[in-house]
Design an enzyme around this catalytic site. Structure first.
Site, PDB file in Angstrom:
ATOM      1  CE1 TYR A 126      -3.153   8.012   2.986  1.00 61.91           C
ATOM      2  CE2 TYR A 126      -1.120   7.282   4.013  1.00 61.91           C
ATOM      3  CZ  TYR A 126      -2.149   7.085   3.113  1.00 61.91           C
ATOM      4  OH  TYR A 126      -2.165   5.945   2.360  1.00 61.91           O
ATOM      5  CB  CYS A 174       2.462   3.346   5.739  1.00 60.67           C
ATOM      6  SG  CYS A 174       1.222   4.672   5.782  1.00 60.67           S
ATOM      7  N   GLY A 195       0.837  -1.190   0.000  1.00 59.50           N
ATOM      8  CA  GLY A 195       0.000   0.000   0.000  1.00 59.50           C
ATOM      9  C   GLY A 195       0.874   1.242   0.000  1.00 59.50           C
ATOM     10  CB  CYS A 196       0.546   4.427   1.835  1.00 58.17           C
ATOM     11  SG  CYS A 196       1.502   5.900   2.228  1.00 58.17           S
ATOM     12  CG  PHE A 197       5.708   4.724  -1.631  1.00 58.04           C
ATOM     13  CD1 PHE A 197       5.199   5.953  -1.243  1.00 58.04           C
ATOM     14  CD2 PHE A 197       6.098   4.580  -2.967  1.00 58.04           C
ATOM     15  CE1 PHE A 197       5.084   7.019  -2.125  1.00 58.04           C
ATOM     16  CE2 PHE A 197       5.986   5.632  -3.867  1.00 58.04           C
ATOM     17  CZ  PHE A 197       5.489   6.856  -3.438  1.00 58.04           C
TER      18      PHE A 197
END
Length: 223
Positions: free
Chosen positions: A200, A47, A43-45
């Site tokens: 976020y 994170c 997912g979100c890099f």
């Protein structure tokens, strides 16, 4: 693809996408002698990078794109779809301090490996999970970690194990975003990058879902 989650919530960096319009060609530096790399998509890099840079034995992590055919892709191209690339992170580690097996087990417990459509609030092909391997030994370890995760969850794990291709580092403004101090505009008003990242991550529901799935086995939830 675009991020779909809370109404009108988008990554703050999207508001500064013009920075990337003239981005130079990017290349991955060769790992230092005695170190190894592990490339994963979770997912979100932002994170994934934040999570694994906190692990003793990890030397560093680079956000980037891999798995597709478009050379030197931009963030905008990848998130819109059509490149075949995943948002990914290349983790450099010292195998004398932390094993690949441990990192793989931590990876599975830091994501929702049952979700085939993205991760948490981030939907679309570029946000799916994956592990990238470069040889049969790495593939075997990844398969073992996947089987272990599936047994632990009692659910089908859909994370694919893919052949490693070219890894393209993401634009400079994505690197170490979670600890940046630049002032950015967000849905919640102007914030420093590290504060925008925390807002976020919470709004996206990442830690809440990981805790729901993995409970006390989740290594990073709440970090």
């Amino acid at each position: 693809m675009t991020r779909i989650a809370f109404p009108d919530f988008i990554k703050p960096s999207l508001l500064f996408a013009l920075i990337a319009l003239a981005a130079p060609l990017r290349a991955t530096p060769a790992p230092a002698a005695g170190t190894e790399t592990l490339t994963v998509a979770g997912g979100c890099f932002w994170c994934v990078e934040s999570d694994f840079e906190s692990v003793p034995g990890v030397i560093g992590a680079v956000s980037g794109y891999t798995g597709g055919k478009t050379a030197n892709p931009t963030y905008d191209q990848v998130t819109k779809g059509g490149t075949g690339h995943y948002e990914a992170v290349q983790i450099t580690f010292d195998p004398a301090r932390v094993s690949r097996e441990k990192l793989l087990n931590m990876f599975f417990r830091s994501v929702d490996p049952t979700d085939a459509g993205g991760q948490f609030c981030d939907r679309g092909n570029s946000y799916r999970t994956a592990i990238f391997v470069s040889n049969t030994g790495e593939k075997t370890l990844a398969q073992q970690a996947k089987a272990d995760a599936q047994r632990a969850l009692g659910q089908s794990v859909v994370t694919p194990i893919l052949q490693q291709g070219t890894f393209y580092p993401a634009e400079a403004y994505h690197q170490d975003y979670y600890k940046g101090t630049k002032l950015v505009l967000t849905r919640f008003g102007p914030k420093r990058q590290h504060s925008a990242y925390k807002a976020y991550r919470k709004a996206c529901g990442r830690d809440a879902r990981v805790k729901q799935l993995w409970g006390s086995a989740a290594p990073f939830a709440g970090s």
